[in-house]
Design an enzyme around this catalytic site. Sequence first.
Site, PDB file in Angstrom:
ATOM      1  N   ARG A 123       0.834  -1.204   0.000  1.00 10.77           N
ATOM      2  CA  ARG A 123       0.000   0.000   0.000  1.00 10.77           C
ATOM      3  C   ARG A 123       0.867   1.251   0.000  1.00 10.77           C
ATOM      4  O   ARG A 123       0.547   2.249  -0.626  1.00 10.77           O
ATOM      5  CB  ARG A 123      -0.935  -0.034   1.207  1.00 10.77           C
ATOM      6  CG  ARG A 123      -2.071   0.946   1.104  1.00 10.77           C
ATOM      7  CD  ARG A 123      -3.163   0.632   2.115  1.00 10.77           C
ATOM      8  NE  ARG A 123      -2.690   0.764   3.485  1.00 10.77           N
ATOM      9  CZ  ARG A 123      -3.414   0.444   4.559  1.00 10.77           C
ATOM     10  NH1 ARG A 123      -4.653  -0.015   4.422  1.00 10.77           N
ATOM     11  NH2 ARG A 123      -2.928   0.585   5.776  1.00 10.77           N
ATOM     12  N   LYS A 178      -2.702   6.402   1.384  1.00  6.82           N
ATOM     13  CA  LYS A 178      -2.604   6.811   2.788  1.00  6.82           C
ATOM     14  C   LYS A 178      -1.716   8.051   2.897  1.00  6.82           C
ATOM     15  O   LYS A 178      -0.569   7.978   3.327  1.00  6.82           O
ATOM     16  CB  LYS A 178      -2.078   5.645   3.632  1.00  6.82           C
ATOM     17  CG  LYS A 178      -2.831   5.521   4.954  1.00  6.82           C
ATOM     18  CD  LYS A 178      -2.543   4.224   5.641  1.00  6.82           C
ATOM     19  CE  LYS A 178      -3.021   4.253   7.086  1.00  6.82           C
ATOM     20  NZ  LYS A 178      -4.488   4.299   7.248  1.00  6.82           N
ATOM     21  N   GLU A 218     -16.497   6.035   3.179  1.00  4.77           N
ATOM     22  CA  GLU A 218     -15.944   5.546   4.442  1.00  4.77           C
ATOM     23  C   GLU A 218     -15.961   6.655   5.480  1.00  4.77           C
ATOM     24  O   GLU A 218     -16.564   7.701   5.258  1.00  4.77           O
ATOM     25  CB  GLU A 218     -14.535   4.974   4.226  1.00  4.77           C
ATOM     26  CG  GLU A 218     -13.520   5.965   3.683  1.00  4.77           C
ATOM     27  CD  GLU A 218     -12.095   5.408   3.700  1.00  4.77           C
ATOM     28  OE1 GLU A 218     -11.738   4.671   4.623  1.00  4.77           O
ATOM     29  OE2 GLU A 218     -11.343   5.725   2.768  1.00  4.77           O
TER      30      GLU A 218
HETATM   31  C1  LIG Z   1      -5.606   3.461   7.468  1.00 11.24           C
HETATM   32  C2  LIG Z   1      -6.989   3.728   7.022  1.00 11.24           C
HETATM   33  C3  LIG Z   1      -8.013   2.761   7.125  1.00 11.24           C
HETATM   34  C4  LIG Z   1      -7.822   1.435   7.813  1.00 11.24           C
HETATM   35  O1  LIG Z   1      -6.909   0.613   7.180  1.00 11.24           O
HETATM   36  P1  LIG Z   1      -6.246  -0.645   7.931  1.00 11.24           P
HETATM   37  O2  LIG Z   1      -5.237  -1.112   6.973  1.00 11.24           O
HETATM   38  O3  LIG Z   1      -7.321  -1.621   8.173  1.00 11.24           O
HETATM   39  O4  LIG Z   1      -5.682  -0.114   9.206  1.00 11.24           O
HETATM   40  C5  LIG Z   1      -9.252   3.084   6.608  1.00 11.24           C
HETATM   41  N1  LIG Z   1      -9.506   4.276   6.041  1.00 11.24           N
HETATM   42  C6  LIG Z   1      -8.561   5.234   5.949  1.00 11.24           C
HETATM   43  C7  LIG Z   1      -8.905   6.533   5.328  1.00 11.24           C
HETATM   44  C8  LIG Z   1      -7.280   4.987   6.433  1.00 11.24           C
HETATM   45  O5  LIG Z   1      -6.342   5.952   6.333  1.00 11.24           O
END
Ligand SMILES: *Cc1c(COP(=O)(O)O)cnc(C)c1O
Length: 341
Positions: A82, A184, A220
């Site tokens: 990622r 991210k 989300e």
């Molecule tokens: C990090 C994150 C998540 C959760 O991801 P995981 O890999 O399950 O910790 C979900 N949404 C956003 C916007 C994120 O930055």
Amino acid sequence: MSKKDIDWANLGFGYIPTDYRFVANYKNGSWDEGAIVTDPMITMSECAGVLQYAQTCFEGLKAYTTQDGRVVMFRPDLNAERMVTSCERLEMPVFEKQKFVDAVEATVKANIDYVPPFGSGATLYVRPYMFGISPVIGVKPAEEYQFRVFVTPVGPYFKGGVRPLTIRVSDFDRAAPHGTGHVKAGLNYAMSLHAIVDAHKQGFDENMYLDPGTRTKVEETGGANFLFVTKDNKVVTPKSSSILPSITRRSLMVVAKEYLGLEVEEREIAFEEIKDFAECGLCGTAAVISPVGKIVDHGNEIAFPSGMENMGPVTQKLYDTLTGIQMGRIEAPEGWLVEIK
Ligand SMILES: *Cc1c(COP(=O)(O)O)cnc(C)c1O
């Protein structure tokens, strides 16, 4: 080697500096070897790319002690992948996958005395991140970068027991279509801070973001993906190119299908459908799943049948199975647990 004297069960989610961190530098077109260091401070130019144009991305994962006493990390290869995607989208130099996993492993190993014991509910949160460190004033990518990993012990997420969340439909957007919602990037969080502070002021735990193009589909929250359970026990999760692909959510979909024999679907979810669902949860590394009891859309309340006291039954099963896999009580799929030796 002896465990640090920390009241593990009463830790919150805050930064506690530990003894060691990993640092690698990118200069003249390549990464150096990187090293474990003790200094938690960073000295950089006042004009560093990260400070001026927010060129930075991060990851988050956990290291913890399993029931049989191993120290493991959960699917760090997916965090590595990622981060590659994030770096490519932000014009940052990729930190190679295996090197990422090695760096994370080395950092946890150096701080092994900070890994909470099994049964405390606490974990060691691992934060890999990268940022442009050379001066940038004309708008362009930096020429030099730093990749770092630090760890910090964090307490059990559901300290006072599980409490289903109340979330609101946000009037602010999180990510533009074709923007950076799927990576991210710190910038996705910077612009969500106002929305979350405002949500808290109004008495809500979180924001539900809808697709900014049409405001009709579920995306989300600021930092967790949605899972819904239909009345006939199907597990559904929104599909969109502007959602961050949560590793927890992807793992839960595997658990639902392969371990619990449930039907799973990743598809567009209209906000209109939500009132017909039986359960709702938020998935991310920190909580695994936080149950959602209620969604409020401008005064219109949608209360899930699972209520405001407990997780819904399917959510609970998903939670128990994934945490069972993580803690070594239930056999993990090949490669999901990486042991620190
Ligand atoms: C990090 C994150 C998540 C959760 O991801 P995981 O890999 O399950 O910790 C979900 N949404 C956003 C916007 C994120 O930055």
